[in-house]
Design a protein around this motif. Sequence first.
Motif, PDB file in Angstrom:
ATOM      1  N   CYS A 285      59.793  42.595  17.294  1.00 49.13           N
ATOM      2  CA  CYS A 285      59.774  41.826  16.000  1.00 49.13           C
ATOM      3  C   CYS A 285      60.299  40.347  16.151  1.00 49.13           C
ATOM      4  N   PHE A 286      60.267  40.009  17.386  1.00 49.82           N
ATOM      5  CA  PHE A 286      60.764  38.448  17.731  1.00 49.82           C
ATOM      6  C   PHE A 286      59.951  37.669  16.862  1.00 49.82           C
ATOM      7  N   CYS A 287      58.694  37.754  16.888  1.00 45.50           N
ATOM      8  CA  CYS A 287      57.608  36.680  16.404  1.00 45.50           C
ATOM      9  C   CYS A 287      57.929  36.562  14.743  1.00 45.50           C
ATOM     10  N   ALA A 288      58.118  37.843  14.219  1.00 50.53           N
ATOM     11  CA  ALA A 288      58.757  37.653  12.677  1.00 50.53           C
ATOM     12  C   ALA A 288      59.966  36.891  12.618  1.00 50.53           C
ATOM     13  N   GLU A 289      60.837  37.101  13.488  1.00 48.60           N
ATOM     14  CA  GLU A 289      62.050  36.472  13.228  1.00 48.60           C
ATOM     15  C   GLU A 289      61.709  34.558  13.423  1.00 48.60           C
ATOM     16  N   VAL A 290      60.773  34.446  14.268  1.00 48.95           N
ATOM     17  CA  VAL A 290      60.499  33.096  14.448  1.00 48.95           C
ATOM     18  C   VAL A 290      59.869  32.646  13.180  1.00 48.95           C
ATOM     19  N   GLU A 291      58.931  33.339  12.628  1.00 46.67           N
ATOM     20  CA  GLU A 291      58.018  32.913  11.503  1.00 46.67           C
ATOM     21  C   GLU A 291      59.042  32.759  10.449  1.00 46.67           C
ATOM     22  N   ASN A 292      60.111  33.501  10.128  1.00 40.29           N
ATOM     23  CA  ASN A 292      60.960  33.247   9.181  1.00 40.29           C
ATOM     24  C   ASN A 292      61.856  32.060   9.458  1.00 40.29           C
ATOM     25  N   ALA A 293      62.087  31.795  10.652  1.00 42.68           N
ATOM     26  CA  ALA A 293      63.032  30.794  11.061  1.00 42.68           C
ATOM     27  C   ALA A 293      62.096  29.395  10.558  1.00 42.68           C
ATOM     28  N   LEU A 294      60.881  29.291  10.708  1.00 41.47           N
ATOM     29  CA  LEU A 294      59.805  28.121  10.586  1.00 41.47           C
ATOM     30  C   LEU A 294      59.803  27.987   9.312  1.00 41.47           C
ATOM     31  N   ILE A 295      59.766  29.092   8.393  1.00 39.39           N
ATOM     32  CA  ILE A 295      59.632  28.961   7.004  1.00 39.39           C
ATOM     33  C   ILE A 295      60.880  28.641   6.467  1.00 39.39           C
TER      34      ILE A 295
ATOM     35  N   VAL B 204      68.424  34.152  19.567  1.00 40.39           N
ATOM     36  CA  VAL B 204      67.305  33.744  20.594  1.00 40.39           C
ATOM     37  C   VAL B 204      68.209  33.536  22.092  1.00 40.39           C
ATOM     38  N   MET B 205      69.283  32.850  21.893  1.00 40.91           N
ATOM     39  CA  MET B 205      69.919  32.956  23.284  1.00 40.91           C
ATOM     40  C   MET B 205      70.530  33.932  23.716  1.00 40.91           C
ATOM     41  N   GLY B 206      70.692  34.946  22.926  1.00 38.80           N
ATOM     42  CA  GLY B 206      71.155  36.364  23.238  1.00 38.80           C
ATOM     43  C   GLY B 206      69.879  37.161  24.185  1.00 38.80           C
ATOM     44  N   LEU B 207      68.585  36.951  23.673  1.00 34.74           N
ATOM     45  CA  LEU B 207      67.476  37.271  24.390  1.00 34.74           C
ATOM     46  C   LEU B 207      67.110  36.419  25.721  1.00 34.74           C
TER      47      LEU B 207
END
Length: 317
Positions: free
Chosen positions: A225-235, A265-268
């Motif tokens: 679900c990483f890409c979903a987290e990025v999309e949320n962050a962009l919103i 993100v840094m954890g990953l």
Amino acid sequence: MPNLDYGKLLEDLTNQMIVSKGVSQLWGSRGDTLRAGIILQLDAIGVERTQENNEEDTLITDMESRERKNHHCHVTQISNTEKKLNEMKINMAQLEWYKKTCSTGMGYYDCFKGKADRRNIHIVKYKIGLTKYWEVVKEAETKPQKQGSPLPMRQLNAGTNYRRMVEPLDIAEHYKKNNTDYRTTGRAKHYELLEKWLEEQERAGGNESNSGTRDKAVTLTWDSCFCAEVENALIWTKSLKNGEAVGEPEEEPCIEKLNKFEEYVMGLIDGLAVSPEIFLKESTFMQWWKVYETIPGRNRSSRLANFMENKCYQNYI
């Protein structure tokens, strides 16, 4: 344990019985090891049979017919299962090939999410086939639970690879249509179960493939679900930049959500658990960073800020 030839074993047992008890004990077997085996079983439990006029014993014939039918059904089931498994391997191989062709510019996720591409028509077909195959894991939820995953380890690992390969494509489709949170409004049940069972298996200490320290970044991001987290962050970031409110007043402020996203993100990155392709120039993650670095209220001394501003991602492999 070595593989046993049960047909040969039964034949040897039959021969031994013929020597010790006489050929008459196995009348009507006609050299058929299955029929001979049934006769021996009936003898062992004391079932009396008749030999009048060399007629076939109805009970033996019925048992023989049932055993042959069960064996045929079993072989057919195995054949169908192997056929479906091979089809899934082909579909996964096609997605892996597609992913390699997207390794420059924007990457796998953004290639699929971006402008129309005739290749995507075929990728959707492979994705649908894989999803139909793996949706059946929902049935395992109703079975008696044991410690760890209800799936065999081999199947769980295959399901995990599928989840990490295919779920980003579902996320891309979700965010092309709307700006709602994928995890709460768009995620399919079988993804949740596969992730849950993997976590339970890891807690039980039974998944060696996900343990240990890596010395090279993964090709498929560990969190599907990483890409979903990025999309949320962009919103959230675009809304902050435009001075807009996001969500209900009682919700956590966007800047705090973004601080947590940075830590996530840094954890990953620290665990080499995110694919290097997120740092490709045209990726959604890099688009997010370009907007986020202009936000006055962000933490400019955060670990992710230092990582990005010093271009450490260029050495991330």
